[in-house]
Design a protein around this motif. Structure first.
Motif, mmCIF file in Angstrom:
data_model
loop_
_atom_site.group_PDB
_atom_site.id
_atom_site.type_symbol
_atom_site.label_atom_id
_atom_site.label_comp_id
_atom_site.label_asym_id
_atom_site.label_seq_id
_atom_site.Cartn_x
_atom_site.Cartn_y
_atom_site.Cartn_z
ATOM 1 N N ARG A 280 -5.647 9.695 10.699
ATOM 2 C CA ARG A 280 -6.738 10.505 10.154
ATOM 3 C C ARG A 280 -6.667 10.601 8.637
ATOM 4 N NH1 ARG A 280 -10.170 13.211 12.667
ATOM 5 N NH2 ARG A 280 -10.010 15.093 11.413
ATOM 6 N N CYS A 281 -5.803 9.785 8.030
ATOM 7 C CA CYS A 281 -5.626 9.781 6.578
ATOM 8 C C CYS A 281 -6.293 8.562 5.944
ATOM 9 C CB CYS A 281 -4.139 9.756 6.218
ATOM 10 S SG CYS A 281 -3.244 11.240 6.695
ATOM 11 N N ALA A 282 -6.722 8.743 4.721
ATOM 12 C CA ALA A 282 -7.257 7.633 3.932
ATOM 13 C C ALA A 282 -6.389 7.478 2.690
ATOM 14 C CB ALA A 282 -8.701 7.897 3.526
ATOM 15 N N VAL A 283 -6.188 6.245 2.299
ATOM 16 C CA VAL A 283 -5.405 5.900 1.116
ATOM 17 C C VAL A 283 -6.310 5.103 0.183
ATOM 18 C CG1 VAL A 283 -3.459 4.508 0.304
ATOM 19 C CG2 VAL A 283 -3.255 5.789 2.428
ATOM 20 N N VAL A 284 -6.263 5.426 -1.090
ATOM 21 C CA VAL A 284 -6.969 4.631 -2.100
ATOM 22 C C VAL A 284 -5.896 3.998 -2.958
ATOM 23 C CG1 VAL A 284 -8.624 4.634 -4.004
ATOM 24 C CG2 VAL A 284 -8.935 6.224 -2.091
ATOM 25 N N GLU A 285 -5.883 2.679 -3.018
ATOM 26 C CA GLU A 285 -4.827 1.948 -3.710
ATOM 27 C C GLU A 285 -5.396 0.890 -4.647
ATOM 28 O OE1 GLU A 285 -1.687 1.526 -4.391
ATOM 29 O OE2 GLU A 285 -1.014 3.292 -3.327
ATOM 30 N N ASP A 286 -4.613 0.600 -5.682
ATOM 31 C CA ASP A 286 -5.013 -0.459 -6.611
ATOM 32 C C ASP A 286 -3.950 -1.543 -6.721
ATOM 33 O OD1 ASP A 286 -3.068 0.863 -8.022
ATOM 34 O OD2 ASP A 286 -4.257 1.163 -9.826
ATOM 35 N N SER A 287 -2.967 -1.505 -5.814
ATOM 36 C CA SER A 287 -1.918 -2.524 -5.840
ATOM 37 C C SER A 287 -1.711 -3.086 -4.440
ATOM 38 C CB SER A 287 -0.599 -1.931 -6.349
ATOM 39 O OG SER A 287 -0.033 -1.083 -5.370
ATOM 40 N N LEU A 288 -1.286 -4.320 -4.380
ATOM 41 C CA LEU A 288 -1.027 -4.958 -3.096
ATOM 42 C C LEU A 288 0.093 -4.249 -2.329
ATOM 43 C CD1 LEU A 288 -1.730 -7.122 -1.072
ATOM 44 C CD2 LEU A 288 -0.295 -8.713 -2.358
ATOM 45 N N PRO A 289 1.214 -3.878 -2.969
ATOM 46 C CA PRO A 289 2.240 -3.144 -2.212
ATOM 47 C C PRO A 289 1.702 -1.817 -1.653
ATOM 48 C CG PRO A 289 3.174 -3.998 -4.237
ATOM 49 C CD PRO A 289 1.685 -4.220 -4.322
ATOM 50 N N GLY A 290 0.832 -1.158 -2.397
ATOM 51 C CA GLY A 290 0.247 0.090 -1.926
ATOM 52 C C GLY A 290 -0.663 -0.130 -0.735
ATOM 53 N N VAL A 291 -1.464 -1.185 -0.778
ATOM 54 C CA VAL A 291 -2.337 -1.530 0.351
ATOM 55 C C VAL A 291 -1.480 -1.809 1.580
ATOM 56 C CG1 VAL A 291 -3.933 -3.266 1.251
ATOM 57 C CG2 VAL A 291 -4.250 -2.382 -1.068
ATOM 58 N N GLN A 292 -0.421 -2.593 1.407
ATOM 59 C CA GLN A 292 0.462 -2.920 2.527
ATOM 60 C C GLN A 292 1.102 -1.659 3.103
ATOM 61 O OE1 GLN A 292 2.695 -5.742 0.147
ATOM 62 N NE2 GLN A 292 1.967 -7.438 1.411
ATOM 63 N N ALA A 293 1.525 -0.744 2.242
ATOM 64 C CA ALA A 293 2.163 0.490 2.707
ATOM 65 C C ALA A 293 1.181 1.341 3.505
ATOM 66 C CB ALA A 293 2.707 1.283 1.513
ATOM 67 N N PHE B 5 -8.558 2.043 1.398
ATOM 68 C CA PHE B 5 -9.600 1.615 0.478
ATOM 69 C C PHE B 5 -8.870 1.057 -0.727
ATOM 70 C CE2 PHE B 5 -11.340 4.990 3.003
ATOM 71 C CZ PHE B 5 -12.632 4.579 3.270
ATOM 72 N N THR B 6 -9.340 -0.048 -1.250
ATOM 73 C CA THR B 6 -8.649 -0.640 -2.391
ATOM 74 C C THR B 6 -9.610 -1.090 -3.474
ATOM 75 O OG1 THR B 6 -7.053 -2.284 -3.122
ATOM 76 C CG2 THR B 6 -8.503 -2.931 -1.311
ATOM 77 N N LEU B 7 -9.154 -0.910 -4.694
ATOM 78 C CA LEU B 7 -9.874 -1.375 -5.871
ATOM 79 C C LEU B 7 -9.471 -2.797 -6.238
ATOM 80 C CD1 LEU B 7 -9.485 1.984 -7.731
ATOM 81 C CD2 LEU B 7 -11.680 0.965 -7.109
ATOM 82 N N LEU B 8 -8.524 -3.363 -5.506
ATOM 83 C CA LEU B 8 -8.121 -4.757 -5.737
ATOM 84 C C LEU B 8 -9.304 -5.681 -5.463
ATOM 85 C CD1 LEU B 8 -4.719 -5.476 -3.954
ATOM 86 C CD2 LEU B 8 -5.237 -5.783 -6.351
ATOM 87 N N PRO B 9 -9.482 -6.708 -6.256
ATOM 88 C CA PRO B 9 -10.475 -7.717 -5.890
ATOM 89 C C PRO B 9 -10.053 -8.396 -4.579
ATOM 90 C CG PRO B 9 -9.843 -7.942 -8.196
ATOM 91 C CD PRO B 9 -8.890 -6.966 -7.567
#
Length: 74
Positions: free
Chosen positions: A23-36, A45-49
């Motif tokens: 039920r949580c959302a994560v906003v990340e701008d790094s690949l390690p953060g997206v993976q985590a 949700f990611t700002l990474l291209p």
């Protein structure tokens, strides 16, 4: 300690809030953060291209260009 791409920090935050990871959302701008975030079982949700993310992750995260786009999801 737990560092990205390990999901420990995200799981700890969810537990502290008393919210299930799903039920949580994560906003990340790094690949390690997206993976985590994905490993933690959270909506990411990611700002990474998109082209900077491995193909295996491209269907699992939502790619946004700016934070204002989050409004349409909540």
């Amino acid at each position: 300690g737990s560092f990205k791409p390990e999901p420990g920090l995200f799981l700890h935050a969810a537990a502290g809030l008393g919210v299930a990871p799903a039920r949580c959302a994560v906003v990340e701008d790094s690949l390690p953060g997206v993976q985590a975030g994905l490993t933690a079982g959270m909506q990411v949700f990611t700002l990474l291209p998109r082209q900077q993310a491995p193909l295996a992750l491209q269907d699992r995260a939502i790619f946004i260009r700016e934070l204002a786009e989050l409004e349409r999801y909540f």
